[in-house]
Design a protein around this motif. Structure first.
Motif, mmCIF file in Angstrom:
data_model
loop_
_atom_site.group_PDB
_atom_site.id
_atom_site.type_symbol
_atom_site.label_atom_id
_atom_site.label_comp_id
_atom_site.label_asym_id
_atom_site.label_seq_id
_atom_site.Cartn_x
_atom_site.Cartn_y
_atom_site.Cartn_z
ATOM 1 N N VAL A 1 0.829 -1.214 0.000
ATOM 2 C CA VAL A 1 0.000 0.000 0.000
ATOM 3 C C VAL A 1 0.868 1.271 0.000
ATOM 4 C CG1 VAL A 1 -1.712 1.321 1.314
ATOM 5 C CG2 VAL A 1 -1.914 -1.173 1.161
ATOM 6 N N ASP A 2 1.865 1.320 0.903
ATOM 7 C CA ASP A 2 2.656 2.550 1.019
ATOM 8 C C ASP A 2 3.501 2.817 -0.237
ATOM 9 O OD1 ASP A 2 1.497 2.507 3.469
ATOM 10 O OD2 ASP A 2 3.343 2.592 4.643
ATOM 11 N N SER A 3 3.951 1.747 -0.880
ATOM 12 C CA SER A 3 4.752 1.951 -2.097
ATOM 13 C C SER A 3 3.877 2.572 -3.189
ATOM 14 C CB SER A 3 5.337 0.625 -2.588
ATOM 15 O OG SER A 3 4.312 -0.308 -2.873
ATOM 16 N N LYS A 4 2.621 2.155 -3.229
ATOM 17 C CA LYS A 4 1.685 2.691 -4.221
ATOM 18 C C LYS A 4 1.521 4.200 -4.002
ATOM 19 C CE LYS A 4 -2.912 1.442 -6.077
ATOM 20 N NZ LYS A 4 -3.626 2.683 -6.208
ATOM 21 N N ARG A 5 1.253 4.579 -2.732
ATOM 22 C CA ARG A 5 1.053 5.997 -2.417
ATOM 23 C C ARG A 5 2.295 6.816 -2.709
ATOM 24 N NH1 ARG A 5 -1.426 4.735 2.938
ATOM 25 N NH2 ARG A 5 -3.535 4.096 2.390
ATOM 26 N N LYS A 6 3.432 6.266 -2.317
ATOM 27 C CA LYS A 6 4.697 6.987 -2.482
ATOM 28 C C LYS A 6 4.978 7.264 -3.969
ATOM 29 C CE LYS A 6 9.116 6.861 -0.133
ATOM 30 N NZ LYS A 6 9.924 6.248 0.907
ATOM 31 N N LEU A 7 4.742 6.250 -4.788
ATOM 32 C CA LEU A 7 4.986 6.428 -6.222
ATOM 33 C C LEU A 7 3.938 7.347 -6.846
ATOM 34 C CD1 LEU A 7 6.045 2.751 -7.000
ATOM 35 C CD2 LEU A 7 7.529 4.774 -7.032
ATOM 36 N N GLU A 8 2.712 7.273 -6.367
ATOM 37 C CA GLU A 8 1.664 8.169 -6.882
ATOM 38 C C GLU A 8 2.014 9.625 -6.563
ATOM 39 O OE1 GLU A 8 -1.816 6.360 -5.149
ATOM 40 O OE2 GLU A 8 -2.126 5.053 -6.896
ATOM 41 N N ASP A 9 2.612 9.853 -5.378
ATOM 42 C CA ASP A 9 3.049 11.209 -5.019
ATOM 43 C C ASP A 9 4.130 11.697 -5.978
ATOM 44 O OD1 ASP A 9 1.306 11.449 -2.970
ATOM 45 O OD2 ASP A 9 2.755 11.018 -1.364
ATOM 46 N N ILE A 10 5.001 10.792 -6.397
ATOM 47 C CA ILE A 10 6.100 11.186 -7.304
ATOM 48 C C ILE A 10 5.564 11.523 -8.696
ATOM 49 C CG2 ILE A 10 8.139 10.317 -8.554
ATOM 50 C CD1 ILE A 10 8.914 8.776 -6.025
ATOM 51 N N ILE A 11 4.696 10.684 -9.221
ATOM 52 C CA ILE A 11 4.293 10.887 -10.623
ATOM 53 C C ILE A 11 2.995 11.673 -10.772
ATOM 54 C CG2 ILE A 11 5.543 8.846 -11.448
ATOM 55 C CD1 ILE A 11 2.888 7.346 -11.592
ATOM 56 N N GLY A 12 2.239 11.844 -9.676
ATOM 57 C CA GLY A 12 0.981 12.594 -9.783
ATOM 58 C C GLY A 12 -0.079 11.873 -10.601
ATOM 59 N N ARG A 13 0.021 10.552 -10.647
ATOM 60 C CA ARG A 13 -0.968 9.729 -11.346
ATOM 61 C C ARG A 13 -1.199 8.469 -10.522
ATOM 62 N NH1 ARG A 13 2.502 11.527 -15.081
ATOM 63 N NH2 ARG A 13 1.717 12.203 -17.103
ATOM 64 N N GLN A 14 -2.219 7.731 -10.903
ATOM 65 C CA GLN A 14 -2.473 6.468 -10.216
ATOM 66 C C GLN A 14 -1.458 5.408 -10.592
ATOM 67 O OE1 GLN A 14 -6.491 4.970 -10.522
ATOM 68 N NE2 GLN A 14 -6.502 5.032 -8.294
ATOM 69 N N VAL A 15 -1.109 4.587 -9.626
ATOM 70 C CA VAL A 15 -0.247 3.435 -9.877
ATOM 71 C C VAL A 15 -1.137 2.200 -9.805
ATOM 72 C CG1 VAL A 15 1.605 2.036 -8.851
ATOM 73 C CG2 VAL A 15 1.875 4.519 -9.047
ATOM 74 N N SER A 16 -1.259 1.487 -10.921
ATOM 75 C CA SER A 16 -2.222 0.383 -10.906
ATOM 76 C C SER A 16 -1.603 -0.969 -11.225
ATOM 77 C CB SER A 16 -3.382 0.687 -11.851
ATOM 78 O OG SER A 16 -2.897 1.058 -13.094
ATOM 79 N N SER A 17 -0.301 -1.019 -11.466
ATOM 80 C CA SER A 17 0.352 -2.300 -11.758
ATOM 81 C C SER A 17 1.384 -2.623 -10.682
ATOM 82 C CB SER A 17 1.042 -2.256 -13.120
ATOM 83 O OG SER A 17 0.084 -2.079 -14.133
ATOM 84 N N PHE A 18 1.517 -3.899 -10.394
ATOM 85 C CA PHE A 18 2.401 -4.351 -9.313
ATOM 86 C C PHE A 18 3.256 -5.511 -9.805
ATOM 87 C CE2 PHE A 18 3.303 -6.764 -5.396
ATOM 88 C CZ PHE A 18 3.808 -5.746 -4.601
#
Ligand SMILES: [Zn+2]
Length: 243
Positions: free
Chosen positions: A160-177
């Motif tokens: 969960v936290d990696s998703k949020r952290k990366l979304e903060d960097i790119i300003g878009r949703q992260v939907s692949s893992f």
């Protein structure tokens, strides 16, 4: 009795790690694909009628009319930005890059703990630049653990936290893992679904046919996979998927 061979194409997801000339001192020398080889692999497949597509299209079109491949990179090494990104921009390839969120702008601590040498990782600005150029940024956890060995809290944090952290960097949703080491079980898969990802890739060899979208197999491309060897590996992946 054999029916007529199907005219359907084969969808595959290629897996890369590091781009550069193999460092024989590395524990994972086979993970380095030299830039000229990377360029020639892309050319080899397209010259034989393969179409390059986004991961999303490969996953959603699992019975394509012709052969198609998506390009993915695990970990987020700087060498991908330096050497593969320009080649892909030139050829109009939009890859998916799975980033270890706590390692952004740092080093590959998980490899180093295993005794491998240091490799620099992409910075936040470089990741943003790739996202802005239409590349997909996916999560590869916070710290690259074996997820099946994490307790429930660690597992949630990594996913969960990696998703949020990366979304903060790119300003878009992260939907692949992408599961580090391809290590996943039903508990890990459920955690990835709960976190809101749409799909997840493993390191299991196979093509994208008859598989769950949270267990997408890939074809791991190594340092020596010049065209015919890559083609042979894709044939092996087809057989592994029962084709
Ligand atoms: Zn990895």
């Amino acid at each position: 009795m054999h029916s007529k061979p199907s005219q359907a194409g084969v969808p595959v997801v290629l897996l890369y790690h590091r781009i550069g000339f193999p460092k024989l001192s590395s524990l994972v020398a086979g993970q380095y694909v030299a830039p000229p080889l990377f360029r020639s692999q892309m050319g080899y497949l397209t010259a034989r009628g393969w179409t390059v597509a986004s991961l999303d299209s490969v996953i959603s079109d699992r019975q394509p009319a012709s052969n198609m491949f998506a390009v993915t990179f695990d970990d987020g090494y700087l060498s991908v930005y330096e050497h593969a990104f320009p080649i892909m921009v030139e050829r109009g390839i939009k890859a998916t890059i799975y980033v270890v969120a706590d390692a952004v702008g740092g080093l590959n601590d998980w490899d180093r703990k295993a005794g491998d040498q240091a490799e620099p990782m992409m910075s936040a600005a470089q990741i943003r630049e790739m996202a802005d150029a239409g590349f997909e940024i996916g999560s590869h956890t916070l710290t690259h653990p074996h997820l099946t060995e994490c307790d429930d809290d660690e597992l949630r944090r990594e996913i969960v936290d990696s998703k949020r952290k990366l979304e903060d960097i790119i300003g878009r949703q992260v939907s692949s893992f992408s599961y580090p080491y391809g290590d996943c079980d039903q508990r890990v898969i459920a955690a990835a679904k709960d976190a809101g990802y749409c799909n997840a890739v493993s390191t299991k060899l196979g093509v994208v046919r008859d598989c769950g979208v949270f267990e997408i197999p890939r074809v791991n491309v190594r340092w020596n996979a010049f065209g015919p060897l890559l083609a042979r590996k894709i044939e092996r992946a087809k057989r592994a998927s029962g084709l």
